[in-house]
Design a protein around this motif. Structure first.
Motif, PDB file in Angstrom:
ATOM      1  N   PHE A  12       0.850  -1.186   0.000  1.00 36.82           N
ATOM      2  CA  PHE A  12       0.000   0.000   0.000  1.00 36.82           C
ATOM      3  C   PHE A  12       0.885   1.235   0.000  1.00 36.82           C
ATOM      4  O   PHE A  12       1.804   1.363   0.806  1.00 36.82           O
ATOM      5  CB  PHE A  12      -0.921   0.014   1.227  1.00 36.82           C
ATOM      6  N   GLN A  16      -0.911   7.281  -2.625  1.00 34.50           N
ATOM      7  CA  GLN A  16      -1.920   6.983  -3.642  1.00 34.50           C
ATOM      8  C   GLN A  16      -3.064   6.217  -2.976  1.00 34.50           C
ATOM      9  O   GLN A  16      -3.135   4.984  -3.033  1.00 34.50           O
ATOM     10  CB  GLN A  16      -1.310   6.156  -4.772  1.00 34.50           C
ATOM     11  N   ARG A  18      -5.973   5.527  -3.655  1.00 34.83           N
ATOM     12  CA  ARG A  18      -6.805   4.609  -4.441  1.00 34.83           C
ATOM     13  C   ARG A  18      -6.235   3.199  -4.463  1.00 34.83           C
ATOM     14  O   ARG A  18      -6.915   2.259  -4.863  1.00 34.83           O
ATOM     15  CB  ARG A  18      -6.991   5.157  -5.854  1.00 34.83           C
ATOM     16  N   THR A  19      -4.986   3.007  -4.006  1.00 34.73           N
ATOM     17  CA  THR A  19      -4.413   1.659  -3.951  1.00 34.73           C
ATOM     18  C   THR A  19      -4.833   0.908  -2.695  1.00 34.73           C
ATOM     19  O   THR A  19      -4.535  -0.276  -2.568  1.00 34.73           O
ATOM     20  CB  THR A  19      -2.870   1.705  -4.014  1.00 34.73           C
ATOM     21  N   ARG A  22      -7.086  -2.157  -3.271  1.00 36.14           N
ATOM     22  CA  ARG A  22      -6.295  -3.240  -3.882  1.00 36.14           C
ATOM     23  C   ARG A  22      -5.435  -3.917  -2.821  1.00 36.14           C
ATOM     24  O   ARG A  22      -5.259  -5.125  -2.837  1.00 36.14           O
ATOM     25  CB  ARG A  22      -5.404  -2.701  -4.995  1.00 36.14           C
ATOM     26  N   TYR A  23      -4.878  -3.105  -1.929  1.00 31.01           N
ATOM     27  CA  TYR A  23      -4.082  -3.659  -0.836  1.00 31.01           C
ATOM     28  C   TYR A  23      -4.924  -4.650  -0.037  1.00 31.01           C
ATOM     29  O   TYR A  23      -4.493  -5.775   0.223  1.00 31.01           O
ATOM     30  CB  TYR A  23      -3.567  -2.539   0.081  1.00 31.01           C
TER      31      TYR A  23
END
Length: 147
Positions: A12, A16, A18-19, A22-23
C-alpha cells in the motif's frame, strides 16, 4: 503468509489512496490461502505490510481492538483516506485541479492535450455517472484547459 517486502506481499502506498482497496484485496487473498479467519490475526497481518508510521495510525484506531471485527476496522481505515472509498473516488475539485494544472503548464501539442484529456475524462466520466457534474460543466472545464 508472505514475509514483509517479499514480491508476493501486499503493498500500500499512502501517497496513492486509491491503492488501498487493492491492498486489502491482495491481503484478503493471502489470508484466504493461509486459512486465517480470526479477526485479530487478520488485523495483525493487515498492519504487518505497511510502513511503521502507517501501522501506528491503523493500530490506534478504536476498531483495531476487540470486540470490533476486521470488517468494521477496515471500514474505519478506508475512511481515513479520501479517494480510497469507491463512492467518493473523485470530486469536482479534482476536475478543477486538472484544469488548473493544464492551464499552468499550457497545452502546446496534441500529445499534451491527449495526456490532459485521459486524466480529465476519467474524472469527468466518474462524476457525470453519479450526476455530480453536468455535461455542460464538463465541456466548459475541458475548454478552459486550452490556452
Amino acid at each position: 503468509m508472505p514475509f514483509r517486502r517479499e514480491d508476493t506481499a501486499p503493498a500500500f502506498d499512502e501517497q496513492q489512496p486509491r491503492t488501498l482497496l487493492r491492498y486489502f484485496e491482495d491481503l484478503e487473498e493471502c489470508l484466504d490461502r493461509a486459512q486465517i479467519t480470526e479477526d485479530a490475526l487478520k488485523k495483525r497481518y493487515a498492519v504487518r505490510y505497511v510502513k511503521p508510521e502507517v501501522e501506528d495510525i491503523w493500530t490506534m484506531q478504536s476498531e483495531y481492538s476487540p470486540p470490533h471485527t476486521y470488517e468494521q476496522w477496515k471500514l474505519q481505515i478506508v475512511a481515513l483516506y479520501p479517494g480510497a472509498d469507491p463512492e467518493h473516488k473523485f470530486t469536482f475539485a479534482d476536475a478543477e485541479s486538472l484544469v488548473a494544472q493544464a492551464q499552468a503548464h499550457e497545452i502546446h501539442t496534441l500529445g499534451d492535450w491527449a495526456a490532459f484529456y485521459r486524466e480529465f475524462s476519467t474524472v469527468a466520466s466518474w462524476l457525470r455517472g453519479r450526476d455530480r457534474i453536468s455535461d455542460r460543466e464538463c465541456s466548459d472545464m475541458a475548454w478552459r484547459a486550452v490556452p
